[in-house]
Motif scaffolding. Structure first.
Motif, PDB file in Angstrom:
ATOM      1  N   SER A 146      35.014  40.803  55.630  1.00  0.00           N
ATOM      2  CA  SER A 146      35.948  39.807  56.152  1.00  0.00           C
ATOM      3  C   SER A 146      36.623  39.011  55.046  1.00  0.00           C
ATOM      4  N   GLY A 147      36.371  39.364  53.786  1.00  0.00           N
ATOM      5  CA  GLY A 147      36.906  38.587  52.675  1.00  0.00           C
ATOM      6  C   GLY A 147      37.923  39.350  51.855  1.00  0.00           C
ATOM      7  N   LEU A 148      38.806  38.607  51.208  1.00  0.00           N
ATOM      8  CA  LEU A 148      39.841  39.181  50.352  1.00  0.00           C
ATOM      9  C   LEU A 148      40.007  38.292  49.128  1.00  0.00           C
ATOM     10  N   TYR A 149      40.022  38.918  47.947  1.00  0.00           N
ATOM     11  CA  TYR A 149      40.234  38.179  46.712  1.00  0.00           C
ATOM     12  C   TYR A 149      41.705  38.230  46.308  1.00  0.00           C
ATOM     13  N   LEU A 150      42.162  37.140  45.736  1.00  0.00           N
ATOM     14  CA  LEU A 150      43.478  37.076  45.111  1.00  0.00           C
ATOM     15  C   LEU A 150      43.281  36.609  43.677  1.00  0.00           C
ATOM     16  N   ILE A 151      43.759  37.404  42.723  1.00  0.00           N
ATOM     17  CA  ILE A 151      43.626  37.073  41.308  1.00  0.00           C
ATOM     18  C   ILE A 151      45.016  36.769  40.774  1.00  0.00           C
ATOM     19  N   HIS A 152      45.145  35.634  40.111  1.00  0.00           N
ATOM     20  CA  HIS A 152      46.467  35.186  39.667  1.00  0.00           C
ATOM     21  C   HIS A 152      46.375  34.619  38.253  1.00  0.00           C
ATOM     22  N   VAL A 153      47.332  35.008  37.409  1.00  0.00           N
ATOM     23  CA  VAL A 153      47.413  34.486  36.046  1.00  0.00           C
ATOM     24  C   VAL A 153      48.491  33.415  35.989  1.00  0.00           C
ATOM     25  N   HIS A 154      48.092  32.205  35.597  1.00  0.00           N
ATOM     26  CA  HIS A 154      49.048  31.130  35.336  1.00  0.00           C
ATOM     27  C   HIS A 154      49.466  31.248  33.868  1.00  0.00           C
ATOM     28  N   ASP A 179      36.757  30.766  40.868  1.00  0.00           N
ATOM     29  CA  ASP A 179      36.556  30.640  39.426  1.00  0.00           C
ATOM     30  C   ASP A 179      37.900  30.478  38.729  1.00  0.00           C
ATOM     31  N   THR A 180      37.868  29.803  37.592  1.00  0.00           N
ATOM     32  CA  THR A 180      39.032  29.658  36.726  1.00  0.00           C
ATOM     33  C   THR A 180      38.604  29.983  35.305  1.00  0.00           C
ATOM     34  N   LEU A 181      39.257  30.958  34.693  1.00  0.00           N
ATOM     35  CA  LEU A 181      38.891  31.400  33.353  1.00  0.00           C
ATOM     36  C   LEU A 181      40.015  31.077  32.377  1.00  0.00           C
ATOM     37  N   CYS A 182      39.644  30.537  31.229  1.00  0.00           N
ATOM     38  CA  CYS A 182      40.607  30.180  30.193  1.00  0.00           C
ATOM     39  C   CYS A 182      40.847  31.391  29.297  1.00  0.00           C
ATOM     40  N   LEU A 183      41.980  32.042  29.457  1.00  0.00           N
ATOM     41  CA  LEU A 183      42.285  33.232  28.664  1.00  0.00           C
ATOM     42  C   LEU A 183      42.496  32.883  27.195  1.00  0.00           C
ATOM     43  N   HIS A 184      43.051  31.718  26.928  1.00  0.00           N
ATOM     44  CA  HIS A 184      43.328  31.326  25.549  1.00  0.00           C
ATOM     45  C   HIS A 184      42.038  31.228  24.739  1.00  0.00           C
ATOM     46  N   GLN A 185      40.989  30.642  25.321  1.00  0.00           N
ATOM     47  CA  GLN A 185      39.726  30.496  24.609  1.00  0.00           C
ATOM     48  C   GLN A 185      39.033  31.841  24.427  1.00  0.00           C
ATOM     49  N   ILE A 233      48.329  41.355  34.713  1.00  0.00           N
ATOM     50  CA  ILE A 233      47.217  42.093  35.299  1.00  0.00           C
ATOM     51  C   ILE A 233      47.624  43.541  35.532  1.00  0.00           C
ATOM     52  N   SER A 234      46.788  44.457  35.060  1.00  0.00           N
ATOM     53  CA  SER A 234      47.044  45.875  35.277  1.00  0.00           C
ATOM     54  C   SER A 234      46.206  46.419  36.430  1.00  0.00           C
ATOM     55  N   GLN A 235      44.913  46.116  36.425  1.00  0.00           N
ATOM     56  CA  GLN A 235      44.026  46.556  37.504  1.00  0.00           C
ATOM     57  C   GLN A 235      42.859  45.584  37.615  1.00  0.00           C
ATOM     58  N   GLU A 272      49.603  27.929  31.623  1.00  0.00           N
ATOM     59  CA  GLU A 272      48.291  27.330  31.374  1.00  0.00           C
ATOM     60  C   GLU A 272      47.315  28.304  30.720  1.00  0.00           C
ATOM     61  N   HIS A 273      47.694  29.588  30.591  1.00  0.00           N
ATOM     62  CA  HIS A 273      46.811  30.622  30.039  1.00  0.00           C
ATOM     63  C   HIS A 273      45.497  30.671  30.811  1.00  0.00           C
ATOM     64  N   GLN A 274      45.598  30.632  32.139  1.00  0.00           N
ATOM     65  CA  GLN A 274      44.413  30.649  32.985  1.00  0.00           C
ATOM     66  C   GLN A 274      44.486  31.792  33.981  1.00  0.00           C
ATOM     67  N   LEU A 275      43.323  32.357  34.276  1.00  0.00           N
ATOM     68  CA  LEU A 275      43.202  33.360  35.324  1.00  0.00           C
ATOM     69  C   LEU A 275      42.356  32.755  36.441  1.00  0.00           C
ATOM     70  N   CYS A 276      42.939  32.653  37.629  1.00  0.00           N
ATOM     71  CA  CYS A 276      42.264  32.029  38.765  1.00  0.00           C
ATOM     72  C   CYS A 276      41.882  33.092  39.792  1.00  0.00           C
ATOM     73  N   ILE A 277      40.694  32.952  40.355  1.00  0.00           N
ATOM     74  CA  ILE A 277      40.183  33.877  41.361  1.00  0.00           C
ATOM     75  C   ILE A 277      39.997  33.105  42.664  1.00  0.00           C
ATOM     76  N   TRP A 278      40.729  33.536  43.695  1.00  0.00           N
ATOM     77  CA  TRP A 278      40.660  32.910  45.009  1.00  0.00           C
ATOM     78  C   TRP A 278      40.012  33.875  45.996  1.00  0.00           C
ATOM     79  N   LEU A 279      39.266  33.316  46.941  1.00  0.00           N
ATOM     80  CA  LEU A 279      38.651  34.109  48.009  1.00  0.00           C
ATOM     81  C   LEU A 279      39.151  33.594  49.352  1.00  0.00           C
ATOM     82  N   HIS A 280      39.711  34.512  50.149  1.00  0.00           N
ATOM     83  CA  HIS A 280      40.163  34.147  51.497  1.00  0.00           C
ATOM     84  C   HIS A 280      39.118  34.599  52.503  1.00  0.00           C
ATOM     85  N   LYS A 281      38.603  33.651  53.247  1.00  0.00           N
ATOM     86  CA  LYS A 281      37.590  33.949  54.257  1.00  0.00           C
ATOM     87  C   LYS A 281      37.838  33.050  55.457  1.00  0.00           C
TER      88      LYS A 281
END
Length: 214
Positions: free
Chosen positions: A78-86, A106-112, A134-136, A89-98
């Protein structure tokens, strides 16, 4: 639907769209197909069980972009993830729709992480990750493949929050950029050829020396 070697129609549904949709990356989760509508900035959902369409609004502050946003199925049907690069901000955010809500998982700092990778790999000193797309992405967002403008392909281990360089493209192969990840046993075990003995016999008959173990 392919059944008994014959294609047959499983279900059909129609809906009105305000515009022609571009090529979509569809994600199948249980009995639903999710397709991101770039122009209207939401997600079209086709329910195969009820043959009906619905829409899901994107998380607040997220604007869908073909290179910076991707959908991925969750372990829970019943869940779906959405991954988005800002990008800014050099951030990769992971969203879960439920249910009917989006949860920022989660939020990951790509720059660091990029800075840490450059400390381990000095061949990347002149590379730039200011624009990565994002490629895959793996199921349940266990990993993400990123590609930089300079042609460097990176593997992001989400659990350990670590970047790894897996390939550096040259000018000749930059247009070969499709990535199709899959799981396999390593090292691989290849089955023996059925005609292996016959081939070996032919090799000996052709005058090649036969190897004898002592």
């Amino acid at each position: 639907m392919l059944q008994g070697g014959v294609w047959c129609m499983h279900t059909s549904a129609t809906t009105q769209l305000p515009h022609t949709l571009p090529a979509l990356k569809a994600v199948l989760v249980d009995d639903k197909i999710y397709m991101a509508d770039v122009l209207s900035n939401d997600i079209i959902v086709l329910d195969l069980a009820t043959s009906s369409f619905s829409r899901i609004l994107l998380p607040q502050g997220v604007k869908y972009h073909t290179l910076h946003t991707i959908l991925s199925p969750a372990d829970d049907a019943s869940g779906l993830y959405l991954i988005h690069v800002h990008v800014k901000e050099h951030q990769l955010c992971i969203w879960l729709h439920k249910g009917d809500n989006w949860l920022l998982v989660d939020t990951l700092c790509l720059h660091q992480m990029w800075a840490n990778l450059r400390m381990r790999d000095h061949t990347l000193e002149d590379e730039d990750i200011s624009y990565a797309y994002i490629s895959q992405v793996g199921d349940n967002v266990q990993f993400v493949f990123l590609k930089t403008m300079c042609g460097c392909i990176l593997y992001l281990d989400v659990t350990s929050r670590t970047l790894h360089k897996v390939h550096g493209m040259t000018e000749k192969d930059r247009h070969f950029s499709a990535i199709y990840p899959f799981m396999m046993i390593w090292p691989p075990i290849f089955p023996a050829l059925k005609d292996d003995q016959a081939r070996q016999g032919s090799w000996v008959e052709m005058g090649q020396p036969e190897t004898v173990s002592t």
